[in-house]
Design an enzyme around this catalytic site. Structure first.
Site, PDB file in Angstrom:
ATOM      1  N   GLU A  89      32.350  56.772  35.028  1.00 10.85           N
ATOM      2  CA  GLU A  89      32.268  56.790  33.571  1.00 10.85           C
ATOM      3  C   GLU A  89      30.897  56.403  33.032  1.00 10.85           C
ATOM      4  O   GLU A  89      30.551  56.743  31.900  1.00 10.85           O
ATOM      5  CB  GLU A  89      33.330  55.855  32.979  1.00 10.85           C
ATOM      6  CG  GLU A  89      34.757  56.365  33.199  1.00 10.85           C
ATOM      7  CD  GLU A  89      35.795  55.445  32.601  1.00 10.85           C
ATOM      8  OE1 GLU A  89      35.472  54.274  32.322  1.00 10.85           O
ATOM      9  OE2 GLU A  89      36.944  55.895  32.407  1.00 10.85           O
ATOM     10  N   GLU A 120      40.654  49.397  55.104  1.00 17.47           N
ATOM     11  CA  GLU A 120      40.036  48.163  54.636  1.00 17.47           C
ATOM     12  C   GLU A 120      39.591  47.261  55.789  1.00 17.47           C
ATOM     13  O   GLU A 120      38.751  46.368  55.596  1.00 17.47           O
ATOM     14  CB  GLU A 120      40.977  47.396  53.714  1.00 17.47           C
ATOM     15  CG  GLU A 120      42.182  46.775  54.394  1.00 17.47           C
ATOM     16  CD  GLU A 120      42.994  45.937  53.418  1.00 17.47           C
ATOM     17  OE1 GLU A 120      43.134  44.727  53.682  1.00 17.47           O
ATOM     18  OE2 GLU A 120      43.480  46.477  52.405  1.00 17.47           O
TER      19      GLU A 120
END
Length: 308
Positions: A89, A120
């Site tokens: 964004e 992870e």
């Protein structure tokens, strides 16, 4: 039934059991929603406690960004996805090239949509993701537990290259402090659903990331007052918005604003400086360059020159 394995479920932290939600499975839908909302209500106060650290991090990040450094987010699961969201964004909102904000998500693009739980734990992937960072770059690790191996490896690698490192974690006692220049602790406590850090912990991360990146962009002159002045007008809606921003900022009628925008080749911030300081494009551009891209400083210098 309560577990006796305190290494998994303890009284504290994101993995602990929240006594206020012990009977959540017996509540009405409204009761569950109100409980979640009540828990969420305290997140902003938690983020506020981390603002002094984030402020220091912004100061350092601004210096490095102005020297050409870039911001890199590192995370896994929900934490990593919020990094992707924020990095996506920033370019259209503030008119910067896409490579200036990059998100590295454990497990790659597939992990944005599908859970890749083992990713992870991949320290090699985290190390590789940060391998190209240099001394002017900014590395931000996002991990609720403060122990995600992917994030730790990325921060450690980034730190070794001289990059600035910032950790966002819900865990005060994280071992990642050892290679983090800044640690913003977002201790939102036990989740409504034990260990479901997509809830309060993630909300705090989203708030902290948005606050950090927005503040950095403001410091870099990507706004004038509270107006977005580096928006790239890719479509008709954004062109209309840019013209409206120019009219508000410089107090112009529509035809005058359109004429100035044309002379500015569609560069909104340049047009604002031209409109307020009543000057031409080359003069306004030079003033902006001398002001480090900060519009109000450029306008101030031009108005001071005129009044002298």
């Amino acid at each position: 039934m309560k577990t006796t394995d305190n290494s998994v479920l303890s009284d504290n932290g994101t993995e602990g059991r929240n006594p206020r939600s012990f009977e959540i499975d017996r509540m009405s839908p409204l009761g569950v929603l109100e409980l979640i909302n009540d828990e969420d209500a305290g997140v902003a106060a938690v983020v506020r406690t981390a603002l002094p650290v984030l402020s220091e991090a912004v100061d350092e990040a601004e210096k490095r960004f102005r020297r050409g450094g870039n911001v890199h987010y590192f995370g896994a699961g929900t934490s990593g996805r919020f990094g992707v969201l924020d990095s996506a964004e920033i370019p259209p909102t503030f008119g910067i090239p896409g490579h200036r904000f990059t998100a590295h998500l454990a497990g790659g693009e597939d992990a944005m949509i599908h859970a890749v739980e083992a990713a992870e734990d991949d320290e090699q992937e985290g190390q590789a993701a940060a391998a190209a960072l240099g001394p002017d770059d900014i590395a931000i690790g996002i991990t609720a537990s403060g122990s995600t191996p992917y994030v730790g490896a990325a921060l450690r690698t980034a730190r070794s290259s001289g990059a600035m490192t910032l950790l966002l974690s819900s865990n005060e006692d994280t071992s990642f402090r050892a290679f983090s220049d800044f640690v913003a602790v977002l201790d939102t406590g036990n989740e409504v659903l034990s260990g479901s850090t997509r809830m309060k912990a993630a909300t705090a991360q989203k708030m902290a990331l948005t606050a950090f990146s927005t503040t950095l962009m403001v410091r870099l002159g990507r706004t004038y007052s509270n107006l977005m002045v580096d928006v790239v007008p890719f479509n008709a809606k954004l062109r209309r918005r840019s013209l409206a921003i120019l009219r508000h900022a410089a107090d112009l009628d529509e035809s005058t604003a359109a004429e100035i925008m044309k002379k500015a080749d569609g560069e909104l911030k340049l047009a604002i400086v031209m409109g307020i300081a009543k000057t031409d494009a080359p003069t306004a551009r030079t003033a902006l360059q001398q002001a480090g891209g900060v519009a109000y400083r450029a306008i101030g210098s031009l108005l001071t020159e005129k009044s002298a």
